[in-house]
Design an enzyme around this catalytic site. Structure first.
Site, mmCIF file in Angstrom:
data_model
loop_
_atom_site.group_PDB
_atom_site.id
_atom_site.type_symbol
_atom_site.label_atom_id
_atom_site.label_comp_id
_atom_site.label_asym_id
_atom_site.label_seq_id
_atom_site.Cartn_x
_atom_site.Cartn_y
_atom_site.Cartn_z
ATOM 1 C CG ASP A 1 -2.038 0.993 1.134
ATOM 2 O OD1 ASP A 1 -2.432 1.340 -0.003
ATOM 3 O OD2 ASP A 1 -2.522 1.447 2.191
ATOM 4 C CG HIS B 1 -0.699 2.141 -9.305
ATOM 5 N ND1 HIS B 1 -0.859 1.784 -7.986
ATOM 6 C CD2 HIS B 1 -1.800 2.868 -9.629
ATOM 7 C CE1 HIS B 1 -2.002 2.263 -7.537
ATOM 8 N NE2 HIS B 1 -2.591 2.941 -8.498
ATOM 9 C CG LEU C 1 9.418 -16.881 -3.789
ATOM 10 C CD1 LEU C 1 9.377 -16.905 -2.266
ATOM 11 C CD2 LEU C 1 9.745 -15.464 -4.279
HETATM 12 C C1 IPE Z 1 -5.365 -2.781 -0.054
HETATM 13 O O1 IPE Z 1 -5.060 -1.422 -0.218
HETATM 14 C C2 IPE Z 1 -5.359 -3.484 -1.377
HETATM 15 C C3 IPE Z 1 -4.059 -3.602 -2.044
HETATM 16 C C4 IPE Z 1 -2.912 -3.198 -1.591
HETATM 17 C C5 IPE Z 1 -4.094 -4.284 -3.309
HETATM 18 P P1 IPE Z 1 -6.208 -0.318 -0.336
HETATM 19 O O2 IPE Z 1 -5.512 0.979 -0.511
HETATM 20 O O3 IPE Z 1 -7.188 -0.705 -1.371
HETATM 21 O O4 IPE Z 1 -6.910 -0.417 1.092
HETATM 22 P P2 IPE Z 1 -7.861 0.634 1.833
HETATM 23 O O5 IPE Z 1 -8.922 1.047 0.855
HETATM 24 O O6 IPE Z 1 -7.016 1.806 2.245
HETATM 25 O O7 IPE Z 1 -8.401 -0.094 3.028
HETATM 26 C C1 IPE Z 2 -1.747 0.180 -3.320
HETATM 27 O O1 IPE Z 2 -1.473 1.534 -3.322
HETATM 28 C C2 IPE Z 2 -1.949 -0.366 -4.714
HETATM 29 C C3 IPE Z 2 -3.322 -0.829 -5.003
HETATM 30 C C4 IPE Z 2 -4.316 -0.828 -4.172
HETATM 31 C C5 IPE Z 2 -3.562 -1.344 -6.326
HETATM 32 P P1 IPE Z 2 -2.633 2.612 -3.300
HETATM 33 O O2 IPE Z 2 -3.027 2.940 -4.688
HETATM 34 O O3 IPE Z 2 -3.751 2.156 -2.425
HETATM 35 O O4 IPE Z 2 -1.903 3.853 -2.642
HETATM 36 P P2 IPE Z 2 -2.502 4.871 -1.580
HETATM 37 O O5 IPE Z 2 -2.959 4.086 -0.404
HETATM 38 O O6 IPE Z 2 -3.643 5.569 -2.262
HETATM 39 O O7 IPE Z 2 -1.354 5.772 -1.275
HETATM 40 MG MG MG Z 3 -4.142 2.388 -0.434
#
Ligand code: IPE
Ligand code: IPE
Ligand code: MG
Length: 257
Positions: A24, A41, A135
Site C-alpha cells: 500500500d 503503481h 520461491l
Molecule cells: C489494499 O489497499 C489493497 C491492495 C494493496 C491491493 P487499499 O488501498 O485498497 O486499502 P484501503 O482502501 O485503504 O483499506
Molecule cells: C496500493 O497503493 C496499490 C493498489 C491498491 C492497487 P494505493 O493505490 O492504495 O496507494 P494509496 O494508499 O492511495 O497511497
Molecule cells: Mg491504499
C-alpha cells in the site's frame, strides 16, 4: 497443526516460511511528488521485483502479494484501466526472469472478472512456472478474504449436497482444504506498508496466527533492507499459539492435539 508445532519447536530465530504483503502507498508516493497516482503503481512494480528477489535469495518459501482487492474496482475507471494494463505489461516483461529464477507463480482471486488477455497471461505464467521448485510467488488479484471464505463454503456445500461429505465432517481442518493457499505453509509474517493498520479484506482465514507488522514506508520505497527489518521483528517475537510462554520456552508439544 504440524506447521504450528514446527514453528514452536524451531525457536524464534527463524526466517518466515511464508510472507504476505499488502503493498500500500503507491498513490501517496506519487502525489507527494506531484505525479499522477498511476506513476506510483509503476514504481510499485519495481518494488515487487526487489522484494521477490530478496525473498528468493533469503530462502523464503512463499510470498503472497496483494495486487488488487475485490474492492479496488471502486476506484476511478482510468486508474483501474491503467492498473490492468500494468499487470499485463509486467507479466509479459517479468515472466522470463521469474522462470529463470526458478520462481513458481500462482494467482488467487476471482480471475473471471479480468480481460481474456490478462487471464491468458495469468494462466500461461502459472503453466510455464508450475514445475519450478524455488520461491512460490502468489499474486492476489481481484481477491477478497470474504470471497475466499465464501468460495470455500460453496465447495463444501457442493460436497455435502453430492453426499461426499457429511455436515459433521465440516471441521476447521476440512474447511481449510477448500480455502486458497491450503497447499502452502500458513503465512508467518504479514507486512502492510503505507502506514495504515488494517487488513482491507486480504487473507482472513489464513491470518489466524500470523504475526502482523506495519511499516510507514510507502510501497514504492520498500527495499530489501526494509524486508530484513520486518523479518528481524518477526524473529524477535514469541509465537505461542495459545500456550503459555513457559510451555513454549521448554518446547512443550500440543497436549490437546
Ligand atoms: C489494499 O489497499 C489493497 C491492495 C494493496 C491491493 P487499499 O488501498 O485498497 O486499502 P484501503 O482502501 O485503504 O483499506
Ligand atoms: C496500493 O497503493 C496499490 C493498489 C491498491 C492497487 P494505493 O493505490 O492504495 O496507494 P494509496 O494508499 O492511495 O497511497
Ligand atoms: Mg491504499
Amino acid at each position: 497443526m504440524a506447521d504450528e508445532v514446527d514453528a514452536l519447536s524451531s525457536g524464534r530465530d527463524r526466517l518466515p516460511r511464508h510472507v504476505a504483503i499488502v503493498m500500500d502507498g503507491n498513490g501517496r508516493w506519487a502525489q507527494q511528488r506531484g505525479l499522477p497516482r498511476t506513476m506510483g503503481h509503476r514504481e510499485g512494480a519495481k518494488a515487487v521485483r526487489r522484494v521477490v528477489e530478496a525473498c528468493a535469495a533469503r530462502g523464503v518459501e512463499a510470498l503472497t502479494l496483494f495486487a488488487f482487492s475485490s474492492e479496488n474496482w471502486r476506484r476511478p475507471r482510468p486508474e483501474v484501466e491503467i492498473l490492468m494494463n500494468l499487470f499485463v505489461r509486467t507479466l509479459r516483461s517479468e515472466i522470463r526472469r521469474l522462470d529463470a529464477a526458478n520462481v513458481r507463480m500462482r494467482f488467487i482471486g476471482d480471475s473471471g472478472a479480468f480481460s481474456p488477455t490478462l487471464q491468458d497471461y495469468m494462466a500461461k505464467a502459472e503453466q510455464r512456472t508450475s514445475g519450478n521448485t524455488g520461491l512460490t510467488l502468489v499474486i492476489a488479484a481481484n481477491y477478497g478474504g470474504r470471497w475466499d471464505v465464501a468460495q470455500a463454503a460453496r465447495q463444501v456445500a457442493e460436497e455435502v449436497a453430492a453426499g461426499r461429505l457429511q455436515p459433521a465432517d465440516v471441521t476447521p481442518e476440512t474447511f481449510h482444504r477448500y480455502t486458497c493457499l491450503a497447499d502452502l505453509p500458513e503465512p508467518d509474517l504479514f507486512i502492510r506498508t503505507g502506514g495504515e493498520q488494517r487488513i482491507s479484506n486480504f487473507l482472513l482465514w489464513q491470518l489466524a496466527y500470523t504475526e502482523l507488522y506495519f511499516s510507514e514506508r510507502l510501497w514504492p520505497d520498500f527495499t530489501a533492507d526494509d524486508l530484513d527489518v520486518a523479518c528481524s521483528a518477526f524473529a524477535s517475537r514469541q509465537r505461542r499459539f495459545g500456550q503459555t510462554s513457559e510451555q513454549v520456552a521448554c518446547g512443550a508439544q500440543d497436549d490437546h492435539a
